[in-house]
Motif scaffolding. Structure first.
Motif, PDB file in Angstrom:
ATOM      1  N   ILE A 169       0.839  -1.070   0.083  1.00  0.00           N
ATOM      2  CA  ILE A 169       0.159   0.120   0.094  1.00  0.00           C
ATOM      3  C   ILE A 169       0.927   1.281  -0.194  1.00  0.00           C
ATOM      4  N   PRO A 170       0.179   2.289  -0.477  1.00  0.00           N
ATOM      5  CA  PRO A 170       1.523   3.449  -0.620  1.00  0.00           C
ATOM      6  C   PRO A 170       1.637   4.005   0.906  1.00  0.00           C
ATOM      7  N   ARG A 171       2.757   4.873   0.877  1.00  0.00           N
ATOM      8  CA  ARG A 171       2.956   5.655   2.203  1.00  0.00           C
ATOM      9  C   ARG A 171       1.992   6.715   2.355  1.00  0.00           C
ATOM     10  N   ASN A 172       1.595   6.702   3.891  1.00  0.00           N
ATOM     11  CA  ASN A 172       0.778   7.682   4.154  1.00  0.00           C
ATOM     12  C   ASN A 172       1.582   9.092   4.480  1.00  0.00           C
ATOM     13  N   SER A 173       0.746  10.262   4.513  1.00  0.00           N
ATOM     14  CA  SER A 173       1.604  11.405   4.761  1.00  0.00           C
ATOM     15  C   SER A 173       1.906  11.551   5.953  1.00  0.00           C
ATOM     16  N   VAL A 174       2.797  12.289   6.390  1.00  0.00           N
ATOM     17  CA  VAL A 174       3.425  12.548   7.600  1.00  0.00           C
ATOM     18  C   VAL A 174       2.507  13.167   8.487  1.00  0.00           C
ATOM     19  N   GLU A 175       1.535  13.816   8.220  1.00  0.00           N
ATOM     20  CA  GLU A 175       0.296  14.384   9.029  1.00  0.00           C
ATOM     21  C   GLU A 175      -0.316  12.978   9.479  1.00  0.00           C
ATOM     22  N   GLU A 176      -0.618  12.301   8.742  1.00  0.00           N
ATOM     23  CA  GLU A 176      -1.518  11.074   8.962  1.00  0.00           C
ATOM     24  C   GLU A 176      -1.052  10.082   9.905  1.00  0.00           C
ATOM     25  N   VAL A 177       0.344   9.884   9.715  1.00  0.00           N
ATOM     26  CA  VAL A 177       1.254   9.296  10.646  1.00  0.00           C
ATOM     27  C   VAL A 177       1.387   9.559  11.974  1.00  0.00           C
ATOM     28  N   TYR A 178       1.311  11.131  12.094  1.00  0.00           N
ATOM     29  CA  TYR A 178       1.485  11.478  13.384  1.00  0.00           C
ATOM     30  C   TYR A 178      -0.027  11.474  13.854  1.00  0.00           C
ATOM     31  N   ASN A 179      -0.806  11.434  13.034  1.00  0.00           N
ATOM     32  CA  ASN A 179      -2.273  11.420  13.693  1.00  0.00           C
ATOM     33  C   ASN A 179      -2.669  10.060  14.203  1.00  0.00           C
TER      34      ASN A 179
END
Length: 472
Positions: A169-179
């Motif tokens: 699956i694609p990489r999530n964004s930095v913001e999504e990972v932090y959330n």
């Protein structure tokens, strides 16, 4: 804490490479489908995550390659010809194929998967309900810690919330990972106890979850939440150990300053950790790698007792009575004193320093998180109060900084010397925007070296799903 290393069937993440060792059926190996039946299975699976925290990938070479050597307070160490391949991390010439970049990546995803095995399977076990809930919370807290390391080193990464049949699956964004990290820590903090009995020291606590959460908010520059959450931790009974040296000796383990600490006790057949051994005095106590730089020496103010309690020198006698006498005349002559284990305390069943616990989060850092957040919020009094608590322990006068800008610099400098060689300097320089200036003489390139590359084989195996970080 029980020291059990468990080999449960790991799903081969698309992000990981297909090393031979992953395909070998190890002695004592149990298929996941035959496991997770009893309360003891749940305990063993959770303990396996803790065992990872002291593993080679997470505490020795790969960890130091990405969190240690790229900073300006750590150099390769040892002698010039020993493991010269480490130099690429000091001069920012590592590539997508370097083993450190790859090894750290692989280890973290194996750990994420171990967390997800617990989070997915333990709720299905007929067992003590309170323990079941707590073990899932422990796994979520540990998963959050692993993702926090991943996002700081590689940027946005895939989020695997549970077990999957498809890991491409694609990489999530930095913001999504932090959330995602915040969600795990918030959930865990609601469940985890504040303390454990002596037999379970090292398990993550409510304070550890909230402490890490305050640090996550610091990285997000969410100053209000960093301030409020660190205040919660400050009200939970933690305090500074009045003796800075004691904090890092075995006698200081799990003391009042410890918020999140990895238990590395040597209990055969498991051999503690190599965290201290790889950094120990060359040919006396260890391998002599990852040693203090001259720049770090210069960073301490006159009279700061932390300087000589952080930097161990050839020829000195330690407060515990050991004469430091390295056996390699070509080696560097200063070492990390925070990982030093007195000779009399070493256990013959394990390697040197294997009992040395890994301090991940100390109360001193909570005070500095609170001070930094308070300063950014314009609360000068609170910022100075908590900064000076750390300085007073170091036998220094209170800060003379009074403006927001001067206090900001003072707090950053205090983080550098208080947390020296504890793995925070490089990511702190990136976080605060100082890396471009401080690390430029070492080869740091803006727009590239803030992050490490995604390993070549992870990109290849993703079949086009992954994108590479800029500049690689």
């Amino acid at each position: 804490m029980k020291k059990i290393i468990l080999s449960i069937a790991l799903f081969s993440l698309a992000a990981s490479c297909k090393d031979d060792y992953l395909d070998i059926k190890q002695e004592g190996y149990t298929e996941a489908s035959a496991f997770f039946k009893t309360q003891e299975d749940a305990m063993q699976a959770t303990n396996a995550i803790y065992s990872f925290l002291r593993s080679w990938d997470n505490s020795a070479f790969p960890y130091q390659f990405v969190f240690g050597v790229p900073a300006d307070d750590v150099v390769k160490g040892s002698n010039p010809g020993d493991a010269s391949f480490i130099n690429v991390y000091d001069n920012f010439t590592y590539t997508v194929s370097d083993e450190g970049v790859r090894g750290y990546w692989i280890g973290q995803w194996q750990a994420v998967n171990s967390c997800n095995q617990v989070i997915t399977n333990v709720p299905k076990i007929d067992m003590d309900s309170a323990l079941r809930t707590r073990l899932v919370a422990e796994a979520k807290m540990l998963r959050a810690y692993i993702y926090f390391n991943l996002v700081r080193i590689y940027g946005g990464v895939p989020i695997f919330d549970g077990l999957r049949s498809n890991y491409k699956i694609p990489r999530n964004s930095v913001e999504e990972v932090y959330n995602f990290i915040i969600s795990d820590l918030t959930s865990a903090a609601e469940i985890l106890p504040q303390t454990y009995p002596a037999s379970e020291l090292g398990r993550v606590t409510k304070g550890a979850a909230l402490g890490l959460l305050s640090k996550v908010y610091l990285y997000k520059k969410d100053w209000k939440k960093a301030y409020d959450t660190s205040n919660q931790v400050m009200s939970m009974g933690y305090d500074l150990d009045p003796d800075f040296n004691h904090v890092f000796r075995p006698a200081g383990e799990f003391g009042k300053e410890s918020v999140f600490e990895v238990n590395c006790d040597c209990i055969p057949p498991f051999k503690g950790s190599q965290y201290a051994e790889v950094q120990g005095v060359r040919d006396q106590f260890g391998w002599g790698f990852f040693t203090p730089s001259s720049a770090l020496e210069s960073a301490f103010e006159p009279g700061d007792i932390r300087k000589e309690l952080t930097i161990l020198r050839n020829g000195e006698t330690t407060p515990e009575g050991d004469l430091i006498a390295m056996g390699d005349a070509q080696s560097v002559t200063t070492y990390n004193q925070k990982v030093y284990v007195p000779k009399a305390l070493n256990k013959s069943a394990c390697g040197y320093g294997s009992i040395q616990n890994i301090r991940i989060l100390r109360f001193a850092e909570i005070l500095l998180i609170n001070a930094e957040a308070a300063n950014e919020l314009g609360n000068t009094a609170a910022a100075i109060t908590n900064l000076d608590r750390v300085r007073t322990r170091a036998k220094l006068a209170g800060t003379t900084a009074s403006t927001q800008g001067a206090l900001r610099t003072a707090i950053w400098n205090e983080r550098r010397v208080e947390l020296a060689m504890e793995g925070d300097r490089f990511v702190d320089l990136v976080r605060t925007g100082q890396a471009a200036t401080v690390l430029a003489p070492y080869g740091f390139k803006v727009g590239k070296n803030e992050l490490f590359p995604i390993p070549f084989d992870a990109i290849t195996e993703s079949a086009g799903v992954f994108t590479q970080n800029p500049g690689y």
